[in-house]
Motif scaffolding. Structure first.
Motif, PDB file in Angstrom:
ATOM      1  N   PRO A  65      54.701  33.682  36.359  1.00  0.00           N
ATOM      2  CA  PRO A  65      53.379  33.064  36.526  1.00  0.00           C
ATOM      3  C   PRO A  65      53.436  31.669  37.145  1.00  0.00           C
ATOM      4  O   PRO A  65      52.460  31.232  37.759  1.00  0.00           O
ATOM      5  CB  PRO A  65      52.810  33.026  35.110  1.00  0.00           C
ATOM      6  N   GLU A  66      54.556  30.982  37.002  1.00  0.00           N
ATOM      7  CA  GLU A  66      54.694  29.640  37.578  1.00  0.00           C
ATOM      8  C   GLU A  66      54.851  29.699  39.099  1.00  0.00           C
ATOM      9  O   GLU A  66      54.555  28.735  39.788  1.00  0.00           O
ATOM     10  CB  GLU A  66      55.916  28.932  36.977  1.00  0.00           C
ATOM     11  N   ARG A 107      42.598  37.043  37.606  1.00  0.00           N
ATOM     12  CA  ARG A 107      42.588  37.732  36.307  1.00  0.00           C
ATOM     13  C   ARG A 107      41.185  37.690  35.695  1.00  0.00           C
ATOM     14  O   ARG A 107      40.678  38.694  35.198  1.00  0.00           O
ATOM     15  CB  ARG A 107      43.610  37.107  35.362  1.00  0.00           C
ATOM     16  N   ALA A 108      40.550  36.544  35.744  1.00  0.00           N
ATOM     17  CA  ALA A 108      39.201  36.402  35.195  1.00  0.00           C
ATOM     18  C   ALA A 108      38.194  37.225  35.995  1.00  0.00           C
ATOM     19  O   ALA A 108      37.302  37.854  35.423  1.00  0.00           O
ATOM     20  CB  ALA A 108      38.796  34.925  35.183  1.00  0.00           C
ATOM     21  N   GLU A 109      38.340  37.249  37.305  1.00  0.00           N
ATOM     22  CA  GLU A 109      37.419  38.013  38.145  1.00  0.00           C
ATOM     23  C   GLU A 109      37.550  39.512  37.877  1.00  0.00           C
ATOM     24  O   GLU A 109      36.545  40.231  37.836  1.00  0.00           O
ATOM     25  CB  GLU A 109      37.693  37.712  39.622  1.00  0.00           C
ATOM     26  N   HIS A 115      41.984  32.361  46.007  1.00  0.00           N
ATOM     27  CA  HIS A 115      42.022  32.548  44.559  1.00  0.00           C
ATOM     28  C   HIS A 115      43.323  31.992  44.010  1.00  0.00           C
ATOM     29  O   HIS A 115      44.361  32.115  44.649  1.00  0.00           O
ATOM     30  CB  HIS A 115      41.994  34.038  44.181  1.00  0.00           C
ATOM     31  N   ARG A 116      43.239  31.459  42.823  1.00  0.00           N
ATOM     32  CA  ARG A 116      44.438  31.145  42.055  1.00  0.00           C
ATOM     33  C   ARG A 116      44.707  32.382  41.201  1.00  0.00           C
ATOM     34  O   ARG A 116      43.774  33.125  40.878  1.00  0.00           O
ATOM     35  CB  ARG A 116      44.210  29.912  41.197  1.00  0.00           C
ATOM     36  N   PRO A 117      45.945  32.649  40.828  1.00  0.00           N
ATOM     37  CA  PRO A 117      46.234  33.841  40.020  1.00  0.00           C
ATOM     38  C   PRO A 117      45.384  33.943  38.759  1.00  0.00           C
ATOM     39  O   PRO A 117      44.891  35.031  38.438  1.00  0.00           O
ATOM     40  CB  PRO A 117      47.711  33.693  39.691  1.00  0.00           C
ATOM     41  N   ASP A 118      45.142  32.831  38.059  1.00  0.00           N
ATOM     42  CA  ASP A 118      44.335  32.900  36.842  1.00  0.00           C
ATOM     43  C   ASP A 118      42.875  33.221  37.155  1.00  0.00           C
ATOM     44  O   ASP A 118      42.184  33.856  36.362  1.00  0.00           O
ATOM     45  CB  ASP A 118      44.446  31.605  36.035  1.00  0.00           C
ATOM     46  N   GLU A 119      42.393  32.813  38.317  1.00  0.00           N
ATOM     47  CA  GLU A 119      41.029  33.141  38.713  1.00  0.00           C
ATOM     48  C   GLU A 119      40.882  34.627  38.997  1.00  0.00           C
ATOM     49  O   GLU A 119      39.842  35.226  38.696  1.00  0.00           O
ATOM     50  CB  GLU A 119      40.620  32.336  39.952  1.00  0.00           C
ATOM     51  N   GLY A 128      51.486  31.924  42.428  1.00  0.00           N
ATOM     52  CA  GLY A 128      50.529  31.340  43.361  1.00  0.00           C
ATOM     53  C   GLY A 128      51.141  30.797  44.633  1.00  0.00           C
ATOM     54  O   GLY A 128      50.418  30.362  45.529  1.00  0.00           O
TER      55      GLY A 128
END
Length: 82
Positions: free
Chosen positions: A67-68, A17-19, A11-15, A71
């Protein structure tokens, strides 16, 4: 199915969050388990020296929610509420 490295999920961190949102949960926190420290080749030596450990822990604290950089860890910890 044979056991192997490719049987895991990435997973990427943004993924993540969406999940979490798709599951109907509220994200409380997203944290790196190792942080960027797992990239340090002499990590054991740094952790065994009190002064170097203090510097390392300060670095991790300063970067753990960036956030940068999030990951760059090998594992992420999701804290969520229903």
């Amino acid at each position: 199915m044979p056991y192997g490295f490719t049987t895991c999920n990435f997973h990427r961190p943004d993924e993540i969050r969406a999940e979490v949102a798709d599951a109907g949960l509220t994200l409380v926190d997203l944290l790196p388990v190792e942080g960027i420290a797992h990239w340090i080749p002499d990590l054991a030596a740094r952790l065994s020296d009190p002064e170097r450990r203090a510097v390392l822990l300060e670095l991790l604290e300063r970067t753990e929610r960036d956030p940068e950089i999030l990951g760059a860890t090998a594992h992420l910890l999701v804290v969520a509420r229903r």
